[in-house]
Design a protein around this motif. Structure first.
Motif, PDB file in Angstrom:
ATOM      1  N   ARG A 184     -24.356  -1.663  -7.090  1.00  0.00           N
ATOM      2  CA  ARG A 184     -24.990  -0.545  -6.531  1.00  0.00           C
ATOM      3  C   ARG A 184     -24.076   0.028  -5.674  1.00  0.00           C
ATOM      4  O   ARG A 184     -22.386  -0.412  -5.894  1.00  0.00           O
ATOM      5  CB  ARG A 184     -25.650  -1.046  -4.887  1.00  0.00           C
ATOM      6  N   ARG A 185     -23.740   1.871  -6.219  1.00  0.00           N
ATOM      7  CA  ARG A 185     -22.844   1.880  -6.110  1.00  0.00           C
ATOM      8  C   ARG A 185     -23.236   3.126  -4.435  1.00  0.00           C
ATOM      9  O   ARG A 185     -24.321   3.747  -4.530  1.00  0.00           O
ATOM     10  CB  ARG A 185     -22.632   3.661  -6.755  1.00  0.00           C
ATOM     11  N   VAL A 186     -22.014   3.451  -3.325  1.00  0.00           N
ATOM     12  CA  VAL A 186     -22.344   3.959  -2.796  1.00  0.00           C
ATOM     13  C   VAL A 186     -21.347   5.672  -2.957  1.00  0.00           C
ATOM     14  O   VAL A 186     -19.914   5.243  -2.676  1.00  0.00           O
ATOM     15  CB  VAL A 186     -22.398   3.752  -1.018  1.00  0.00           C
ATOM     16  N   ARG A 187     -21.737   6.978  -2.233  1.00  0.00           N
ATOM     17  CA  ARG A 187     -20.734   7.965  -2.077  1.00  0.00           C
ATOM     18  C   ARG A 187     -19.959   7.367  -0.411  1.00  0.00           C
ATOM     19  O   ARG A 187     -20.642   8.019   0.638  1.00  0.00           O
ATOM     20  CB  ARG A 187     -21.326   9.157  -1.475  1.00  0.00           C
ATOM     21  N   THR A 188     -18.518   7.230  -0.357  1.00  0.00           N
ATOM     22  CA  THR A 188     -18.259   6.640   0.798  1.00  0.00           C
ATOM     23  C   THR A 188     -17.496   8.098   1.452  1.00  0.00           C
ATOM     24  O   THR A 188     -17.021   8.258   2.385  1.00  0.00           O
ATOM     25  CB  THR A 188     -16.787   5.803   0.970  1.00  0.00           C
ATOM     26  N   ASP A 189     -17.212   8.771   0.872  1.00  0.00           N
ATOM     27  CA  ASP A 189     -17.506  10.229   1.650  1.00  0.00           C
ATOM     28  C   ASP A 189     -18.411  10.965   1.744  1.00  0.00           C
ATOM     29  O   ASP A 189     -18.436  11.771   2.518  1.00  0.00           O
ATOM     30  CB  ASP A 189     -16.477  11.370   0.323  1.00  0.00           C
ATOM     31  N   ALA A 190     -19.823  10.569   1.544  1.00  0.00           N
ATOM     32  CA  ALA A 190     -21.476  10.499   2.699  1.00  0.00           C
ATOM     33  C   ALA A 190     -21.588   9.937   3.095  1.00  0.00           C
ATOM     34  O   ALA A 190     -22.858   9.711   3.445  1.00  0.00           O
ATOM     35  CB  ALA A 190     -22.131  11.744   1.933  1.00  0.00           C
ATOM     36  N   LEU A 191     -21.064   8.531   4.075  1.00  0.00           N
ATOM     37  CA  LEU A 191     -21.489   7.772   4.709  1.00  0.00           C
ATOM     38  C   LEU A 191     -22.183   8.557   5.901  1.00  0.00           C
ATOM     39  O   LEU A 191     -21.564   9.401   5.829  1.00  0.00           O
ATOM     40  CB  LEU A 191     -20.247   5.875   5.783  1.00  0.00           C
ATOM     41  N   VAL A 192     -23.547   7.502   5.557  1.00  0.00           N
ATOM     42  CA  VAL A 192     -24.078   7.688   6.851  1.00  0.00           C
ATOM     43  C   VAL A 192     -23.906   6.940   7.845  1.00  0.00           C
ATOM     44  O   VAL A 192     -24.283   6.614   9.132  1.00  0.00           O
ATOM     45  CB  VAL A 192     -25.696   8.160   6.763  1.00  0.00           C
ATOM     46  N   SER A 193     -23.795   5.696   7.685  1.00  0.00           N
ATOM     47  CA  SER A 193     -23.568   3.787   8.943  1.00  0.00           C
ATOM     48  C   SER A 193     -23.166   3.130   7.680  1.00  0.00           C
ATOM     49  O   SER A 193     -23.394   2.818   7.259  1.00  0.00           O
ATOM     50  CB  SER A 193     -25.137   4.188   9.505  1.00  0.00           C
ATOM     51  N   VAL A 194     -22.394   2.297   9.213  1.00  0.00           N
ATOM     52  CA  VAL A 194     -21.704   1.180   8.446  1.00  0.00           C
ATOM     53  C   VAL A 194     -22.083  -0.256   9.634  1.00  0.00           C
ATOM     54  O   VAL A 194     -22.064   0.555  10.457  1.00  0.00           O
ATOM     55  CB  VAL A 194     -20.363   1.605   8.228  1.00  0.00           C
ATOM     56  N   ARG A 195     -23.002  -0.775   8.891  1.00  0.00           N
ATOM     57  CA  ARG A 195     -22.843  -1.682  10.106  1.00  0.00           C
ATOM     58  C   ARG A 195     -22.689  -3.178   9.190  1.00  0.00           C
ATOM     59  O   ARG A 195     -22.551  -3.617   8.274  1.00  0.00           O
ATOM     60  CB  ARG A 195     -24.577  -2.190  10.617  1.00  0.00           C
ATOM     61  N   ALA A 216     -16.606  11.012   9.001  1.00  0.00           N
ATOM     62  CA  ALA A 216     -17.060  11.210  10.006  1.00  0.00           C
ATOM     63  C   ALA A 216     -16.354  12.509   9.949  1.00  0.00           C
ATOM     64  O   ALA A 216     -16.984  13.216  11.378  1.00  0.00           O
ATOM     65  CB  ALA A 216     -15.522  10.144  10.384  1.00  0.00           C
ATOM     66  N   ALA A 217     -15.427  13.242   9.498  1.00  0.00           N
ATOM     67  CA  ALA A 217     -14.936  14.870   9.978  1.00  0.00           C
ATOM     68  C   ALA A 217     -15.700  15.565   9.115  1.00  0.00           C
ATOM     69  O   ALA A 217     -16.054  16.736  10.310  1.00  0.00           O
ATOM     70  CB  ALA A 217     -13.390  14.776   9.072  1.00  0.00           C
ATOM     71  N   ALA A 218     -16.623  15.235   8.842  1.00  0.00           N
ATOM     72  CA  ALA A 218     -17.192  16.040   7.773  1.00  0.00           C
ATOM     73  C   ALA A 218     -18.584  16.425   8.518  1.00  0.00           C
ATOM     74  O   ALA A 218     -20.080  17.073   8.655  1.00  0.00           O
ATOM     75  CB  ALA A 218     -18.076  15.977   6.378  1.00  0.00           C
ATOM     76  N   GLY A 219     -18.951  14.841   9.635  1.00  0.00           N
ATOM     77  CA  GLY A 219     -20.618  15.168  10.408  1.00  0.00           C
ATOM     78  C   GLY A 219     -21.476  14.103   9.995  1.00  0.00           C
ATOM     79  O   GLY A 219     -21.994  13.930  10.440  1.00  0.00           O
ATOM     80  N   THR A 220     -21.358  13.042   8.590  1.00  0.00           N
ATOM     81  CA  THR A 220     -22.113  12.579   7.981  1.00  0.00           C
ATOM     82  C   THR A 220     -22.386  10.873   8.444  1.00  0.00           C
ATOM     83  O   THR A 220     -23.538  10.504   8.761  1.00  0.00           O
ATOM     84  CB  THR A 220     -21.926  12.606   6.596  1.00  0.00           C
ATOM     85  N   LEU A 221     -20.990  10.660   8.827  1.00  0.00           N
ATOM     86  CA  LEU A 221     -20.741   9.484   9.580  1.00  0.00           C
ATOM     87  C   LEU A 221     -22.006   9.432  10.653  1.00  0.00           C
ATOM     88  O   LEU A 221     -20.602   9.404  11.933  1.00  0.00           O
ATOM     89  CB  LEU A 221     -19.603   8.636   9.680  1.00  0.00           C
ATOM     90  N   MET A 222     -22.066   8.614  11.169  1.00  0.00           N
ATOM     91  CA  MET A 222     -23.555   8.620  12.513  1.00  0.00           C
ATOM     92  C   MET A 222     -23.291   7.404  13.054  1.00  0.00           C
ATOM     93  O   MET A 222     -22.843   7.486  14.516  1.00  0.00           O
ATOM     94  CB  MET A 222     -24.919   8.818  12.097  1.00  0.00           C
TER      95      MET A 222
END
Length: 168
Positions: free
Chosen positions: A79-90, A134-140
């Motif tokens: 599994r792989r995520v784009r960390t520069d386009a994160l939406v959430s971290v829980r 977060a700076a790009a506004g995707t990390l909510m």
């Protein structure tokens, strides 16, 4: 700028522990059956299967990260995520702590937060990309979970420095 891939430095050690635990269980089961004269081929197959299941449960995920991504590779999947386009971290509490990362493309990775604490370089890579998201506004949501991990990483890093310099 150098683009390098970072890996969990303790993965091989954890893998060896999984193999050892499974092997000890298998050896003990075979020894008990042999000593009680109950060892048959079908019981041997059952014990080998049980040891393999234990190995699959204990086998650690191989965590790797590079600029803009983090991956978790298990025995049968990656599994792989784009960390520069994160939406959430829980952070999920339970029998074992899990950090769940979700990106804007719907991908999801679960990792043990202790991997980040044990590997500050992986943590700094993730933190830098999360700040970009977060700076790009995707990390909510997720700044609290990231801050808690940052505190743990900083605490463990400081303790390691004190231990190495004899200032404990």
């Amino acid at each position: 700028m150098e683009h390098r891939v970072l890996y969990d430095r303790r993965w091989a050690e954890d893998l060896c522990s999984s193999v050892r635990c499974s092997g000890v269980l298998l050896g003990m089961l075979f020894l008990i059956d042999w000593l009680t004269d109950n060892l048959t081929w079908w019981r041997g197959v059952l014990w080998v299967t049980l040891a393999l299941v234990l190995f699959m449960v204990l086998c650690p995920a191989r965590i790797s990260a590079g600029e803009g991504w983090l991956a978790s590779r298990r025995l049968l999947s990656t599994r792989r995520v784009r960390t520069d386009a994160l939406v959430s971290v829980r952070c999920l509490e339970g029998v074992s702590r899990r950090l769940v990362l979700r990106d804007a493309f719907g991908d999801r990775v679960e990792i043990d937060p202790q991997v980040l604490v044990n590997n500050p370089d992986l943590w700094f890579r993730l933190d830098e990309d999360a700040r970009s998201a977060a700076a790009a506004g995707t990390l909510m949501c997720g700044t609290t979970a990231l801050r808690r991990i940052a505190e743990r990483v900083e605490r463990e890093t400081a303790l390691s420095v004190f231990r190495a310099s004899g200032l404990e």
